[in-house]
Design a protein around this motif. Structure first.
Motif, PDB file in Angstrom:
ATOM      1  N   SER A  95      51.125  26.245  53.640  1.00 51.91           N
ATOM      2  CA  SER A  95      51.591  24.864  53.507  1.00 51.91           C
ATOM      3  C   SER A  95      53.084  24.807  53.190  1.00 51.91           C
ATOM      4  O   SER A  95      53.522  24.055  52.319  1.00 51.91           O
ATOM      5  CB  SER A  95      50.820  24.127  52.420  1.00 51.91           C
ATOM      6  N   GLY A  96      53.839  25.639  53.859  1.00 53.89           N
ATOM      7  CA  GLY A  96      55.288  25.599  53.682  1.00 53.89           C
ATOM      8  C   GLY A  96      55.783  26.211  52.380  1.00 53.89           C
ATOM      9  O   GLY A  96      56.952  26.045  52.023  1.00 53.89           O
ATOM     10  N   ARG A  97      54.928  26.899  51.647  1.00 58.11           N
ATOM     11  CA  ARG A  97      55.350  27.547  50.403  1.00 58.11           C
ATOM     12  C   ARG A  97      55.240  29.064  50.572  1.00 58.11           C
ATOM     13  O   ARG A  97      54.327  29.563  51.232  1.00 58.11           O
ATOM     14  CB  ARG A  97      54.457  27.132  49.219  1.00 58.11           C
ATOM     15  N   ILE A  98      56.148  29.781  49.916  1.00 55.38           N
ATOM     16  CA  ILE A  98      56.108  31.244  49.951  1.00 55.38           C
ATOM     17  C   ILE A  98      55.235  31.733  48.798  1.00 55.38           C
ATOM     18  O   ILE A  98      55.432  31.324  47.650  1.00 55.38           O
ATOM     19  CB  ILE A  98      57.522  31.824  49.810  1.00 55.38           C
ATOM     20  N   LEU A  99      54.277  32.600  49.116  1.00 56.48           N
ATOM     21  CA  LEU A  99      53.388  33.132  48.081  1.00 56.48           C
ATOM     22  C   LEU A  99      53.522  34.655  48.011  1.00 56.48           C
ATOM     23  O   LEU A  99      53.594  35.322  49.028  1.00 56.48           O
ATOM     24  CB  LEU A  99      51.933  32.780  48.393  1.00 56.48           C
ATOM     25  N   LEU A 100      53.565  35.183  46.790  1.00 57.07           N
ATOM     26  CA  LEU A 100      53.569  36.635  46.602  1.00 57.07           C
ATOM     27  C   LEU A 100      52.337  37.021  45.797  1.00 57.07           C
ATOM     28  O   LEU A 100      51.790  36.224  45.029  1.00 57.07           O
ATOM     29  CB  LEU A 100      54.814  37.091  45.830  1.00 57.07           C
ATOM     30  N   ASP A 101      51.910  38.274  45.955  1.00 61.96           N
ATOM     31  CA  ASP A 101      50.706  38.747  45.289  1.00 61.96           C
ATOM     32  C   ASP A 101      51.036  39.224  43.873  1.00 61.96           C
ATOM     33  O   ASP A 101      51.789  40.166  43.676  1.00 61.96           O
ATOM     34  CB  ASP A 101      50.113  39.895  46.109  1.00 61.96           C
ATOM     35  N   ARG A 102      50.440  38.559  42.880  1.00 56.45           N
ATOM     36  CA  ARG A 102      50.748  38.860  41.488  1.00 56.45           C
ATOM     37  C   ARG A 102      50.350  40.291  41.123  1.00 56.45           C
ATOM     38  O   ARG A 102      51.081  40.996  40.433  1.00 56.45           O
ATOM     39  CB  ARG A 102      50.007  37.873  40.571  1.00 56.45           C
ATOM     40  N   ALA A 103      49.182  40.731  41.626  1.00 56.15           N
ATOM     41  CA  ALA A 103      48.692  42.065  41.257  1.00 56.15           C
ATOM     42  C   ALA A 103      49.697  43.138  41.686  1.00 56.15           C
ATOM     43  O   ALA A 103      49.988  44.072  40.937  1.00 56.15           O
ATOM     44  CB  ALA A 103      47.336  42.312  41.911  1.00 56.15           C
TER      45      ALA A 103
END
Lengths: 111, 808
Positions: A95-103
Motif C-alpha cells: 500500500s505504498g509503504r516500505i516494510l522491513l522485517d524486524r526479526a
C-alpha cells in the motif's frame, strides 16, 4: 512469522535511489529501483565500507561511490571480478509503504 | 418455485451474467435496473465509437428484443433508493418496491475527479459513458481539448479526439505514459507515436487549477505556470468502485464490495460482480476478470459449484497505430532477470522479465504479433531454460540454433537497404568494396553509407567482413559501457542528429542492451542531454555521481567536504568568520586551503549538509562546486593592485570569469587560472584554461593539466581586452561541452580533435557558441545549496531511525 516494520512511504525514496536508516547496530540502506522494487542492505560496501546508499542504482544493482564496486541488490554479492558480500534484509512495499522485517534487523545484534 | 432475481446495473459484467443465466434456462424472474437510460452495451468499445471506427448501435450487446425474448423486466433511467435486506426488497426512485430472493450488485465504478479548483466548471468531464463520449465527439475539428491522465483511458480519449481533428494535449503527472503497464522505454515509443498523431504530450506535469470564463472551462494551469487553453477538459485519472448503495445497505465494503470466491457478499442472498467488487484485496478494471466473475455469479445463482480465481492480466491499447502489449508483473520480487531486445529502425521494443526460468512479465511495443505466445508462457509458468537464448525472438525461432549474424547479412539480396539515411543498398557497398574500399572510412567516403546517423555502422562492417573475408576484421571500438556497442562520439552524434531529448530515447534509438543503463553510461548521457538540450531536457539527479547529487565531496569514511565559493580567490574577514563559526558549530575536524585557493571544510556528516549550507548561504557564500564536473575555480595572482610586476588586473578578470562561468556543467572538472604577468604566480599554464596577462593584452591558452598527466597549456589566441578574453573562454568552454567525451579533460579532447580545429571553430563560430553557452547558463547557473536547503533537506536525513526499535 515475519514481523514487518513500517519504515516510510515509498515516495520518500527517489526512483533509482536510496535512503539510509539508522539502527542501534549500524546503518541500513533502502533502495528503490526504476520499477519500484525495494531492497535493503547493510550500508557498507564489503570492500572499504563505502556508503552504498549514496551509490548509483541501475537495474537491480548499486555501484559503490568510493571505488565503483557493483553490488547486487538482490543477493548482496559483489558483481564481476570483485568478491565479497553485504548482508541483505527482506524488504517489501505494501500500500505504498516500505516494510522491513524486524526479526532480520534484530539478528544484526548477533552478527 | 421460480425465484425473483434483481440485478442493479446493466454493465458488461451483468450482461455476461444474464446471458449465462438465460442460456442455461435458470429458474428466475429477472428484473434489470439501470441508471443510464439504456441497456447493456460494450463499454470498452467506446474508444472506437469516439474515433469514428464504430457507431453506438454496433456496440450494443443486448437490445430491447433480447430482454423481451428472455422475459427480463427492465427499469432503465431508474435509480435504486434503498435496499431492505431484512424484508428482501428494493425501493426505486419512482417509489416502486420490488421484492427479491437474490440480489446482484453490478454498480460498476465512478470516474475519479481530482478536486482541483475549477473541477465543477461546465466543460470538465470524465470519460466513462456514452454521454461523455458524445461530448467529445461533438467538440469538432480545430477545437482544443486537454486530457488529464496518461493511462489507458486518457490516451484512448486523446487518440479518439485527435482522429476527429481536435487539438489535444495530454497532461500526465508521472515521468512516462502508462507507467503502470509500461517501462520507460516502451513509454517513450508510445509517446513518439502519439506525437506523430499530432497529440501534444506533457509528462511530469502537475495540474494546479482549472481556469474558467462565464462558468465554462477556459484553460488548465500547471504548477510551473504553463496555461493550456481548452474548450473541453477530460479527466481520465482513474476509477473508484461505486459502493455507496452497498454501504447504505450495510454490506461489508472495503475499497469495493467484499465478495468471496463465489461472488457472494457478506449477505448470502446478495452477490456482486464487476468493477464494484473487491476480491481478496484486489479491484478490477479490465474486462477479462469481469467476465470470469459474471460466469461464477451465474453458476452460484444456479446452485452450481464455481470459484473465481484471479489470473494474470494483459493490457492492450486500443489506439490505431500504437501496437502495445504488457502482461504479468515486472516489479516486486527477488532473483529476476531481464532480456531486452530493441530494433531502433523499426521502433520495436521487447522486454521479458524472468525468474527461475519462468517468464513473469512482458512488455512489447511496435511488434506484438507474438504477444499471445508470451502471455501463454507467463500464464502457464512454462520452464524456458531450453529456449532462453532465442526466447526474445518469439515462437518462430524456437527449436532451431541461434542465427549467425554474418550468415544473415550474407543472405541479404543486393538491393537490400543498409543505410536508411542515404538510401544505400548492399550492392552499392559491394561495388565500392570491389572498387578498392577496404575499410569503413573508405566505404563512407565513396557511398555515404553510415555517414549520417551512424546506426548502420555495424551492418556496413558486416558487409565488409562478408565481402572481404579474412582480410577485414571488424574493429573493436571502445564502447561507452557494456550496455551498448556504440562509442561516446557515436552516441553524441545520434543525440544531435536524431534530436534525442530523453534517456529512454537514447536507449531505444541507440539500441541499448539493458533496460535502463548503468553507473557508467547514465552520468555520461545525463551530461550529453543537458549540454545539448538545456531547455528541453530535465536533469536526472539519480544519474549523477553522489558528489553532484549531494553537492559535496564524498570522503573515504562516508563524510563529505564542503567548499564555499570565494570569487577569484578573494575573501573577507566576515566570510572567514562565518566559515570559522560553521566549522565550530558542525564540529568540522579539518579545515584546509585547497590548491585552487579556497577553504575546504572536511568531515561534515551527510545529514548536517543542509544546515551548514544554510549558515554559509546566510553569510553570503554559495556553493564552490568543488565536487562538480563543471567550473570549479579561477585561480588568480594579485595583479596590478599590489604586485610591482603585474601588467593587468588579473584578480579582477578572475572574478569576472568565475562569475560568468560558475554553475556550468562540463564533460570533466574545469579549472582556470589568471596570472598577472609571465612570472605566472597563479600557475595558469597548467590549468584547463589559462590566461597570462601581458602588457599588450591577454594570452588565452588551453589544455594544461596537473593531475595524473602533467601538461603545459598551448596558446590559443592573444586578445587586447578583458571582454574579448571572456568571450573566447566562453566559446571554447561551449565547444568543449558540445563535443568532448564525458570524463575527457580539455587536454585529452584537444589530443583527439587538435588545437587547430578548436582555434578555427572558435574563430568562425564564436558568437554562436557564446550564445548557446549563455542560454545554458540561464538555466543552470544557480546555487544548488540554496535550492536543496529549501526543497530537498529531508533527503539528507535518515529515512528512519530504528535505534530504539531494534534495541527493544
Amino acid at each position: 512469522m515475519s514481523d514487518w516494520i513500517d519504515i516510510a512511504p515509498l515516495e520518500n525514496v527517489p526512483q533509482r535511489g536510496a535512503r539510509m536508516i539508522k539502527t542501534a547496530f549500524g546503518c541500513v540502506a533502502v533502495f528503490r529501483t526504476a520499477e519500484d522494487e525495494v531492497f535493503a542492505l547493510d550500508n557498507a560496501c564489503p570492500h572499504k565500507a563505502g556508503p552504498l546508499a549514496e551509490g548509483i542504482v541501475h537495474g537491480k544493482s548499486v555501484t559503490c561511490p568510493l571505488h565503483n564496486w557493483v553490488i547486487s541488490l538482490e543477493t548482496g554479492e559483489a558483481q564481476g571480478a570483485d568478491e565479497g558480500r553485504v548482508v541483505s534484509y527482506p524488504a517489501r512495499v505494501e500500500s505504498g509503504r516500505i516494510l522491513l522485517d524486524r526479526a532480520f534487523l534484530k539478528a544484526r545484534v548477533a552478527a | 418455485m421460480t425465484q425473483k432475481l434483481i440485478v442493479i446495473g446493466a454493465g458488461m459484467a451483468t450482461g455476461r451474467m444474464l446471458e449465462t443465466l438465460v442460456e442455461a434456462e435458470a429458474d428466475y424472474y429477472i428484473t434489470l435496473i439501470n441508471g443510464e437510460a439504456r441497456g447493456n452495451y460494450n463499454r470498452i468499445m467506446l474508444s472506437p465509437v469516439l474515433s469514428g471506427d464504430k457507431t453506438y448501435n454496433e456496440i450494443v450487446t443486448h437490445d430491447d428484443e433480447w430482454y423481451k425474448l428472455y422475459k427480463i423486466k427492465t427499469r432503465f433511467g431508474c435509480f435504486v433508493q434503498n435496499i431492505d435486506r431484512e424484508n428482501q426488497t428494493v425501493t426505486t426512485d419512482t417509489g416502486e418496491v420490488l421484492a427479491y430472493d437474490k440480489l446482484v450488485f453490478g454498480t460498476g465504478s465512478n470516474p475519479f475527479m481530482i478536486p482541483l479548483p475549477g473541477h465543477d466548471l461546465e466543460g470538465v468531464i470524465a470519460y466513462r459513458d456514452l454521454e461523455d463520449t458524445q461530448r467529445m465527439m461533438d467538440l469538432g475539428p480545430a477545437h482544443k481539448c486537454v486530457v488529464i491522465g496518461g493511462g489507458l483511458l486518457g490516451l484512448e480519449a486523446a487518440a479518439g479526439m485527435a482522429a476527429r481533428g481536435v487539438d489535444v494535449t495530454v497532461v500526465h503527472i508521472m515521468g512516462h505514459l502508462m507507467e503502470r503497464q509500461l517501462d520507460e522505454a516502451a513509454g517513450y515509443l508510445l509517446r513518439k507515436a502519439l506525437v506523430d498523431k499530432g497529440i501534444t504530450v506533457k509528462c511530469t506535469a502537475n495540474s494546479k487549477e482549472i481556469l474558467g470564463k462565464d462558468g465554462h472551462v477556459k484553460a488548465l494551469l500547471l504548477d510551473d505556470g504553463t496555461e493550456l487553453a481548452c474548450d473541453l477538459l477530460v479527466m481520465a485519472v482513474g476509477i473508484r468502485p461505486n459502493v455507496k448503495l452497498a454501504q447504505d445497505a450495510g454490506l461489508a465494503v472495503g475499497k469495493g464490495i467484499h465478495v468471496d470466491d463465489q461472488m457472494v457478499t457478506s449477505d448470502a442472498n446478495v452477490l456482486a460482480v464487476g468493477e464494484c467488487v473487491e476480491h481478496d484485496g484486489a479491484i478490477f478494471g479490465l474486462v477479462a476478470p469481469l467476465y470470469d466473475q459474471a460466469k461464477v455469479a451465474a453458476q452460484t445463482l444456479m446452485g452450481q459449484q464455481a470459484q473465481f480465481v484471479q489470473k494474470e492480466l494483459s493490457t492492450k491499447l486500443k489506439v490505431t497505430g500504437c501496437d502495445l502489449f504488457s502482461a504479468g508483473d515486472f516489479a516486486d520480487g527477488e532473483g529476476r532477470e531481464d532480456i531486452v531486445f530493441r530494433d531502433p529502425a523499426r521502433g520495436v521494443y521487447r522486454r521479458l522479465v524472468i525468474e527461475n526460468n519462468v517468464v513473469k512479465g512482458a512488455v512489447m511495443y511496435g511488434d506484438t504479433a507474438d504477444s499471445n505466445w508470451f502471455f501463454g508462457l507467463i500464464r502457464d509458468k512454462l520452464d524456458i531454460s531450453d529456449m532462453r537464448d532465442t526466447l526474445i525472438f518469439g515462437p518462430a525461432y524456437q527449436g532451431g540454433t541461434p542465427l549467425d549474424p554474418l550468415a544473415a547479412v550474407a543472405a541479404l539480396p543486393r538491393d537490400a537497404e543498409i543505410c536508411g539515411c542515404n538510401g544505400i543498398c548492399k550492392g552499392q557497398i559491394e561495388d565500392a568494396i570491389a572498387a578498392g574500399a577496404t575499410d569503413l572510412g573508405a566505404v563512407r567516403l565513396t557511398t555515404k553509407a553510415s555517414g549520417s546517423c551512424g546506426t548502420c555502422t555495424g551492418l556496413v562492417e558486416q558487409v565488409l567482413a562478408v565481402t572481404l573475408g579474412d582480410e577485414f576484421v571488424i574493429p573493436a571500438v571502445a564502447a561507452v559501457c557494456g550496455c551498448t556497442a556504440m562509442t561516446h562520439e557515436d552516441v553524441r552524434r545520434m543525440i544531435k542528429s536524431q534530436r534525442l531529448i530523453s534517456m529512454p530515447a537514447v536507449w531505444q534509438e541507440c539500441g541499448w542492451k539493458t533496460s535502463c543503463g548503468c553507473h557508467v553510461c547514465r552520468p555520461a548521457l545525463n551530461f550529453y542531454l543537458l549540454a545539448d538540450w538545456p531547455l528541453e531536457y530535465q536533469d536526472d539527479p539519480q544519474s549523477r555521481f553522489i558528489n553532484e547529487r549531494k553537492h559535496a565531496n564524498i570522503q573515504k569514511d562516508g563524510t563529505f567536504s564542503v567548499v564555499p565559493r570565494m570569487w577569484g580567490g578573494i575573501t573577507t574577514p566576515d566570510e572567514l568568520r562565518a566559515i570559522a563559526d560553521a566549522a565550530d558549530k558542525y564540529a568540522v575536524p579539518t579545515v584546509k586551503v585547497t590548491g585552487g585557493q579556497r577553504i575546504d571544510l572536511l568531515g561534515v556528516k551527510g545529514e548536517d549538509l543542509p544546515d551548514i549550507w544554510a549558515d554559509l548561504n546566510a553569510a553570503g557564500m554559495v556553493s564552490g562546486h568543488a565536487y562538480s564536473k563543471g567550473l570549479r575555480t579561477v585561480k588568480t595572482c594579485v595583479g596590478t593592485d599590489h604586485c610591482r610586476f603585474g601588467t593587468q588586473d588579473s584578480t579582477g578578470l578572475g572574478i569576472k570569469l568565475e562569475k560568468e562561468l560558475w554553475g556550468s556543467w562540463t564533460p570533466h572538472k574545469l579549472k582556470l587560472g589568471v596570472s598577472g604577468c609571465p612570472r605566472n604566480c597563479a600557475e595558469a599554464t597548467c590549468k584547463d584554461i589559462g590566461v597570462i596577462c601581458v602588457d599588450s593584452g591577454y594570452q588565452v591558452s588551453i589544455g594544461g593539466a596537473a593531475g595524473m598527466d602533467v601538461r603545459e597549456t598551448e596558446l590559443m589566441v592573444q586578445v587586447a581586452t578583458e571582454e574579448e578574453a571572456i568571450e573566447v573562454i566562453k566559446a571554447v568552454t561551449q565547444l568543449y561541452r558540445e563535443n568532448a567525451k564525458y570524463l575527457d579533460r580539455i587536454y585529452k579532447w584537444m589530443g583527439k580533435v587538435g588545437l587547430d580545429w578548436i582555434k578555427e571553430r572558435v574563430e568562425t563560430e564564436g558568437p554562436a557558441l557564446v550564445e548557446r553557452f549563455e542560454l545554458s547558463q540561464s538555466i543552470y547557473r544557480k546555487d544548488p545549496w540554496a535550492d536543496h536547503v529549501q526543497t530537498k533537506a529531508d533527503r539528507y536525513r535518515p529515512l528512519a531511525n530504528l535505534s530504539l526499535e531494534a534495541a527493544e
